[in-house]
Design a protein around this motif. Structure first.
Motif, PDB file in Angstrom:
ATOM      1  N   LYS A  68       0.830  -1.203   0.000  1.00 53.40           N
ATOM      2  CA  LYS A  68       0.000   0.000   0.000  1.00 53.40           C
ATOM      3  C   LYS A  68       0.868   1.258   0.000  1.00 53.40           C
ATOM      4  O   LYS A  68       0.628   2.183  -0.764  1.00 53.40           O
ATOM      5  CB  LYS A  68      -0.917   0.019   1.204  1.00 53.40           C
ATOM      6  N   HIS A  69       1.880   1.294   0.828  1.00 53.26           N
ATOM      7  CA  HIS A  69       2.691   2.497   0.939  1.00 53.26           C
ATOM      8  C   HIS A  69       3.724   2.612  -0.171  1.00 53.26           C
ATOM      9  O   HIS A  69       4.150   3.705  -0.509  1.00 53.26           O
ATOM     10  CB  HIS A  69       3.339   2.587   2.320  1.00 53.26           C
ATOM     11  N   ARG A  70       4.125   1.531  -0.748  1.00 53.20           N
ATOM     12  CA  ARG A  70       5.084   1.578  -1.853  1.00 53.20           C
ATOM     13  C   ARG A  70       4.407   2.031  -3.132  1.00 53.20           C
ATOM     14  O   ARG A  70       4.988   2.733  -3.949  1.00 53.20           O
ATOM     15  CB  ARG A  70       5.716   0.197  -2.054  1.00 53.20           C
ATOM     16  N   LEU A  71       3.154   1.635  -3.309  1.00 59.08           N
ATOM     17  CA  LEU A  71       2.426   1.996  -4.516  1.00 59.08           C
ATOM     18  C   LEU A  71       1.674   3.312  -4.388  1.00 59.08           C
ATOM     19  O   LEU A  71       1.103   3.786  -5.362  1.00 59.08           O
ATOM     20  CB  LEU A  71       1.443   0.884  -4.895  1.00 59.08           C
ATOM     21  N   ASP A  72       1.667   3.877  -3.187  1.00 60.43           N
ATOM     22  CA  ASP A  72       0.999   5.152  -2.962  1.00 60.43           C
ATOM     23  C   ASP A  72       1.665   6.212  -3.831  1.00 60.43           C
ATOM     24  O   ASP A  72       2.868   6.405  -3.770  1.00 60.43           O
ATOM     25  CB  ASP A  72       1.112   5.539  -1.486  1.00 60.43           C
ATOM     26  N   GLU A  73       0.896   6.888  -4.660  1.00 56.16           N
ATOM     27  CA  GLU A  73       1.457   7.859  -5.601  1.00 56.16           C
ATOM     28  C   GLU A  73       2.165   9.009  -4.901  1.00 56.16           C
ATOM     29  O   GLU A  73       3.092   9.584  -5.432  1.00 56.16           O
ATOM     30  CB  GLU A  73       0.366   8.413  -6.506  1.00 56.16           C
ATOM     31  N   GLY A  74       1.754   9.342  -3.701  1.00 60.41           N
ATOM     32  CA  GLY A  74       2.364  10.461  -2.999  1.00 60.41           C
ATOM     33  C   GLY A  74       3.703  10.133  -2.385  1.00 60.41           C
ATOM     34  O   GLY A  74       4.439  11.011  -1.972  1.00 60.41           O
ATOM     35  N   VAL A  75       4.053   8.867  -2.307  1.00 67.56           N
ATOM     36  CA  VAL A  75       5.307   8.475  -1.664  1.00 67.56           C
ATOM     37  C   VAL A  75       6.252   7.915  -2.713  1.00 67.56           C
ATOM     38  O   VAL A  75       6.299   6.725  -2.943  1.00 67.56           O
ATOM     39  CB  VAL A  75       5.051   7.405  -0.569  1.00 67.56           C
TER      40      VAL A  75
END
Length: 102
Positions: free
Chosen positions: A68-75
């Motif tokens: 979830k956090h790796r694919l989050d566009e903002g990160v």
């Protein structure tokens, strides 16, 4: 390395308590306030490769969090936004000397 180990321990402890998704992320941020998304992702990958951690449920929760956090566009990378990332990439232009494919 010390910071990553603390984040790793917080991840495993939170997952063992039954926390998932945003609750697990918030738990880690509470225990390690200086932890960035990038550090949490790296500590998650460390947990996934730990041969001593064998509980399937804990591994699944950590895996879901890292995805979830790796694919989050903002990160993309802490401190960088998408505009900075796009400017850093060299433009892709077609070679004008290449024959056209038909």
């Amino acid at each position: 390395m010390k910071e990553k180990k603390r984040v790793y321990e917080a991840l495993v402890d939170g997952a063992m308590e039954g926390l998932t998704d945003q609750a697990l992320y918030d738990f880690v941020k509470t225990r390690c306030p200086k932890a960035t998304s990038k550090k949490i992702v790296r500590a998650s990958l460390l947990a996934l490769t730990d041969p001593h951690l064998r509980d399937r449920n804990i591994l699944d929760v950590i895996y879901a969090l890292v995805i979830k956090h790796r694919l989050d566009e903002g990160v993309l990378d802490d401190g960088e936004d998408e505009e900075t990332y796009e400017r850093a990439q060299p433009p892709q232009v077609a070679d004008r000397n290449m024959p056209e494919l038909t």
